[in-house]
Write a protein that holds these residues in place. Structure first.
Motif: not given
Length: 519
Positions: A253, A266, A273
Motif C-alpha cells: 500500500t 493498494n 482508494s
C-alpha cells in the motif's frame, strides 16, 4: 547509535565531515544561468530527487514531466562490504553514478469540468520494492499518480542477411552452383536448402538485376537496454494538488496527500482508494490549516505522520479507526506571544517531514528552521537548527516577492547523526544532531562547494556560523548582502536534496543541474 537511529548516546562526538564534490549532471554555463535564472516555467528544472533503499539508484523528476534514472557504477566493481574495504589498504572510491534511462512520466492535461490546466511537473518520486531484477517507482504530478516498472530488456537486432555469402560476388552476381556447397540442410530463420530454393525459382522469378532474395534475420543479442512501462495509473481521487506520496513498509500500500485529504491505496488496485484523513470543514470559511506533507513510518505499517501549515505534526494509528479524524500524538513548538508577528504563521508552516531510518525521530523543515522530534516526547523538539536566521529582517521583502512561500525539503543521514536542508543562493546546510555537537557546514551547489565558506570558531549554539564570501567595508549596504556578510539571492534556491541511505553522500538540485557530494 541504536539501530542507526539514536540521536543521543554515549561515546565521543563524531568528527565534522569533510565534504567534497563528486559529480554533476546537466551543468549550465554561467551565461545560461543568468539568462534563465528567473524563468519559472523551464521544463528541465529538477523538482524531485529520491534514492532507492539500496542507494544504487537515484531518480529525479523535472517540471517537464520527465523522470531520469541514474545507477551507481563504483559498487559493481567492488567486492565485499564497504566496511570491509575500509579495513584494507586499497583506496576507497567515492560513489559514482551514471545515466541509466529516462522516460516521460506525465503530460500536460486539462480538466474541462473545472477549466483547470494540470501541469506535467513531477511533485514527488518514491521507490517501491524491487522484484525479479526490475525497478519499481511511483511518480505524481498535481492530480495523477503513476506506478512504473523499469527493466532491462535484451536488444533485438537485424543480423546478416540469410544467404550463403559464397553465392554472391562483389558485384552482386550469383556464383556458379559448383562453387557453392551447402553443408546444412536447413538455414536459420526458416531458410530452405539449395535444392528447394532451386525448385522454387522455377515458379518465382525475381526482377531484373536482383539475383537473390535476401531475408533479414532478427536475433536477440546479449546487450540490454532499460525499458520503462507504466503498470498502474491512480487518478480521480484528489480535488486539490497532491503534495506527498509515501510507500508503506508492507510493500502493498501507499498514501497520497493533498491540502485537505490523505488517501490509502493498494498498489494493485488503481480504481479505488480509502480516505483515511479528512480535515475539510463543513464550511470552507472555517478552514484554518491544510496538510503540507505526509509520510509512512519506515517499519510500522500502521503508523504515519502528517504536517500542517500551522507548524504541527500529527502521528496517527490506522488501527484506531477507518477515518483517522483524531491523532494519537501531536507535536508542536509553541512560541511566546511577545515574539509573534504578521509572518509568524507563514514561516511556521512545515514544508517537509522525514522519518529517521528506524522511525524513532521525525525531521521537519519550516521556512526558517529544521526541527528534530522524538516520537516518544511530544512536549517539544529535541533540537532546533537555524537554517538562515539572517533572513528574518528581510521577511517583508520575501513576502512581497512570494519567496516566503518556498517549500524546502529536508533529509537525514542513514546513521542518524546529521541532517541537511537547502537555502537560497544555491546553498545547503548540514548539521550534526548528536548532543553537544556544534557541526554546521554550509555548502554551495557547484564544483567548488566550500568556496563561499570562511573559517569561524566553533560555537555551542545551534545558530549558523558566518559563511559565504568575505566582503569589503561598506558592502553590507549593497543589495542581497546582510550585515554578517551573508550573500542572499532569492532567485537561486536549493529546494530538493536527498541523502544516500547508507553512506555520507548527498544529491541536490540547483535549477536543472544535479550535484553530488561525498564525505
Amino acid at each position: 547509535m541504536n539501530g542507526g537511529d539514536e540521536v543521543g548516546g554515549s561515546g565521543e562526538l563524531p568528527q565534522p565531515l569533510d565534504w567534497r564534490f563528486s559529480q554533476v549532471f546537466g551543468e549550465r554555463s554561467a551565461g545560461e544561468e543568468v539568462q534563465e535564472a528567473g524563468v519559472s516555467s523551464a521544463v528541465d528544472i529538477i523538482s524531485a530527487i529520491e534514492f532507492d533503499k539500496s542507494g544504487d539508484h537515484l531518480a529525479t523528476g523535472d517540471r517537464g514531466g520527465r523522470v531520469v534514472l541514474f545507477e551507481r557504477t563504483d559498487s559493481k566493481n567492488a567486492s565485499g562490504a564497504r566496511r570491509d574495504l575500509e579495513g584494507t589498504d586499497y583506496p576507497l572510491r567515492h560513489p559514482e553514478f551514471r545515466y541509466k534511462t529516462e522516460f516521460q512520466s506525465h503530460e500536460p492535461e486539462f480538466d474541462y469540468l473545472k477549466s483547470l490546466e494540470i501541469e506535467e511537473k513531477i511533485n514527488k518520486i518514491r521507490w517501491s520494492q524491487t522484484a525479479n531484477g526490475a525497478l519499481f517507482l511511483l511518480s505524481t504530478n498535481d492530480k495523477t499518480i503513476k506506478f512504473w516498472k523499469v527493466q532491462d530488456k535484451k536488444i533485438k537486432k537485424i543480423c546478416d542477411i540469410n544467404t550463403d555469402s559464397s553465392r554472391t560476388l562483389g558485384n552482386g552476381s550469383v556464383a556458379s552452383s559448383s562453387n557453392s556447397k551447402s553443408t546444412n540442410a536447413c538455414l536459420t530463420n526458416g531458410g530452405l536448402p539449395d535444392k528447394v530454393n532451386n525448385s522454387l525459382s522455377n515458379d518465382f522469378s525475381l526482377p531484373p538485376g536482383v539475383p537473390l532474395l535476401r531475408l533479414p534475420v532478427v536475433t536477440t543479442s546479449h546487450e540490454t537496454s532499460p525499458v520503462a512501462r507504466c503498470r498502474r495509473v491512480y487518478t480521480h481521487a484528489h480535488d486539490y494538488h497532491i503534495n506527498s506520496i509515501s510507500n508503506n513498509s508492507d510493500g502493498e500500500t501507499f498514501i497520497s496527500a493533498d491540502d485537505l485529504r490523505i488517501n490509502l491505496w493498494n498498489l494493485e488496485i488503481s480504481n479505488q482508494s480509502f480516505n483515511i484523513v479528512d480535515v475539510k470543514p463543513a464550511n470552507m470559511e472555517d478552514l484554518t490549516e491544510v496538510i503540507t506533507s505526509a509520510e509512512f513510518h519506515p517499519t510500522h505499517c500502521n503508523t504515519l505522520a502528517y504536517s500542517s501549515s500551522k507548524g504541527s505534526i500529527r502521528l496517527i494509528d490506522l488501527r484506531q479507526s477507518a477515518l483517522c479524524d483524531s491523532h494519537s500524538k501531536l507535536f508542536e513548538d509553541t512560541e511566546t506571544p511577545s515574539s509573534r508577528s504578521f509572518f509568524t504563521e507563514i514561516i511556521a508552516s512545515v514544508s517537509d517531514i522525514k522519518f529517521a531510518k528506524e522511525g524513532r525521530y521525525i525531521l521537519s523543515r519550516d521556512y526558517m528552521t529544521l526541527k528534530l522530534w522524538d516520537i516518544n516526547m511530544d512536549s517539544g523538539p529535541v533540537s532546533t537548527f537555524q537554517v538562515h536566521e539572517y533572513l528574518r529582517p528581510k521577511l517583508c521583502d520575501l513576502y512581497e516577492n512570494d519567496s516566503i512561500f518556498d517549500k524546502f525539503e529536508c533529509c537525514l543521514s542513514g546513521d542518524g547523526l546529521r541532517v541537511a536542508s537547502g537555502s537560497y543562493s544555491n546553498l545547503f546546510r548540514v548539521f550534526g544532531v548528536s548532543p553537544g555537537s556544534t557541526e554546521t557546514t554550509t555548502l554551495e551547489a557547484s564544483k567548488h562547494p566550500m568556496r563561499r565558506q570562511v573559517t569561524t570558531p566553533s560555537r555551542p549554539s545551534r545558530s549558523l556560523s558566518s559563511i559565504t564570501r568575505a566582503v569589503r567595508r561598506g558592502a553590507a549596504e549593497s543589495p542581497g548582502v546582510d550585515g554578517n556578510a551573508n550573500s542572499f539571492d532569492h532567485t537561486t534556491k536549493l529546494l530538493h536534496l536527498a541523502w544516500h541511505p547508507t553512506e555520507n553522500s548527498i544529491a541536490c538540485a540547483a535549477a536543472n543541474s544535479l550535484y553530488m557530494y561525498y564525505a
